[in-house]
Design a protein around this motif. Structure first.
Motif, short mmCIF file in Angstrom:
data_model
loop_
_atom_site.label_atom_id
_atom_site.label_comp_id
_atom_site.label_asym_id
_atom_site.label_seq_id
_atom_site.Cartn_x
_atom_site.Cartn_y
_atom_site.Cartn_z
N GLY A 177 0.81 -1.22 0.00
CA GLY A 177 0.00 0.00 0.00
C GLY A 177 0.84 1.26 0.00
N LYS A 178 0.17 2.37 -0.25
CA LYS A 178 0.82 3.68 -0.20
C LYS A 178 1.27 3.94 1.23
CE LYS A 178 -2.30 5.54 -3.68
NZ LYS A 178 -3.36 6.52 -3.93
N ASN A 179 2.48 4.44 1.40
CA ASN A 179 3.03 4.84 2.69
C ASN A 179 3.19 3.70 3.69
OD1 ASN A 179 2.85 7.48 1.65
ND2 ASN A 179 0.77 7.67 2.47
N ASP A 180 2.98 2.46 3.30
CA ASP A 180 3.14 1.32 4.20
C ASP A 180 4.16 0.35 3.63
OD1 ASP A 180 1.38 2.01 6.19
OD2 ASP A 180 -0.29 0.86 5.40
N PRO A 181 4.89 -0.36 4.50
CA PRO A 181 5.79 -1.39 3.99
C PRO A 181 4.97 -2.57 3.44
CG PRO A 181 5.77 -1.42 6.38
CD PRO A 181 4.94 -0.24 5.95
N ARG A 182 5.57 -3.32 2.54
CA ARG A 182 4.93 -4.50 1.96
C ARG A 182 4.66 -5.52 3.08
NH1 ARG A 182 4.42 -7.23 -2.92
NH2 ARG A 182 4.79 -9.47 -2.81
N GLN A 183 3.45 -6.09 3.07
CA GLN A 183 3.06 -7.09 4.06
C GLN A 183 2.98 -8.45 3.38
OE1 GLN A 183 -0.68 -6.05 5.92
NE2 GLN A 183 -0.27 -3.89 5.58
N GLU A 184 3.54 -9.47 3.99
CA GLU A 184 3.41 -10.84 3.50
C GLU A 184 3.02 -11.72 4.67
OE1 GLU A 184 6.02 -12.51 0.37
OE2 GLU A 184 7.30 -10.80 0.90
N ARG A 185 2.04 -12.59 4.44
CA ARG A 185 1.57 -13.50 5.48
C ARG A 185 1.52 -14.92 4.93
NH1 ARG A 185 -1.19 -8.83 6.42
NH2 ARG A 185 -2.82 -9.23 4.94
N PHE A 186 1.95 -15.87 5.75
CA PHE A 186 1.85 -17.28 5.43
C PHE A 186 1.22 -17.95 6.64
CE2 PHE A 186 3.46 -21.62 5.63
CZ PHE A 186 3.04 -22.10 4.39
N GLY A 187 0.18 -18.74 6.42
CA GLY A 187 -0.50 -19.37 7.55
C GLY A 187 -0.77 -20.84 7.31
N PHE A 188 -0.61 -21.61 8.34
CA PHE A 188 -0.89 -23.05 8.37
C PHE A 188 -1.82 -23.24 9.55
CE2 PHE A 188 0.14 -27.36 9.76
CZ PHE A 188 0.14 -28.06 8.57
N ASP A 189 -3.15 -23.34 9.30
CA ASP A 189 -4.10 -23.33 10.41
C ASP A 189 -4.94 -24.60 10.53
OD1 ASP A 189 -5.78 -22.96 8.26
OD2 ASP A 189 -6.65 -21.10 8.98
#
Length: 176
Positions: free
Chosen positions: A149-161
């Motif tokens: 997003g604008k003005n935000d760092p890149r977010q990455e999520r990995f989940g094993f639920d």
């Protein structure tokens, strides 16, 4: 720290005994609420799915989702997803079937206009009721997503639920 989680999900799946050329129509509905001290958040999502069974055990189609996240004291966030999925289903008996969904697509959130991709793998169990209707049960899966997003760092999520969630749903297959 007290945590309250209420999950309700309708998960749509194909019927393993359905004939080639049938249409899958359905969707998911989910709700969760969490309260920690004075902080409270609620989450709602509606995710429709439409697919075509092109072979005896294979279905391909499109999926989407519209959701909101409301955190007390912060701006309400809206989320959107659109993508495709492929499903493999295998009968275990006349009543029970196993299925696995693999989905991927584009996502967007109103928080800083963040955009990204998602991917998921969700296995489940189908119970055949009659006339193309059935119940679906899943206890989690594997998920990956990213947002930039604008003005935000890149977010990455990995989940094993696996074992952390329970999805219960209804499905309907229409023959052509």
């Amino acid at each position: 720290m007290k945590k309250l989680f209420l999950g309700v999900a309708l998960l749509v799946a194909t019927i393993a005994s359905a004939q080639k050329g049938s249409i899958l129509l359905g969707g998911n509905v989910g709700f969760s609420s969490e309260k920690i001290g004075d902080a409270k958040s609620t989450n709602f999502e509606f995710a429709p799915k439409v697919g075509y069974q092109f072979a005896d055990h294979w279905t391909a189609g499109v999926e989407g989702a519209i959701g909101t996240l409301d955190v007390k004291g912060l701006e309400k966030t809206e989320n959107y997803k659109i993508g495709g999925f492929v499903r493999y289903s295998a009968p275990l008996s006349e009543t029970f079937s196993f299925y696995a969904d693999l989905g991927a697509g584009y996502q967007n959130t109103s928080l800083n206009n963040a955009k990204g991709m998602y991917a998921s793998f969700d296995p489940g169990l189908f119970i055949n009721m009659k006339r193309g209707f059935g119940l679906n049960f899943s206890i989690g899966g594997i998920k990956y997503d990213n947002l930039d997003g604008k003005n935000d760092p890149r977010q990455e999520r990995f989940g094993f639920d696996f074992g952390k969630t329970l999805n219960i749903g209804i499905s309907k297959n229409f023959g052509l």
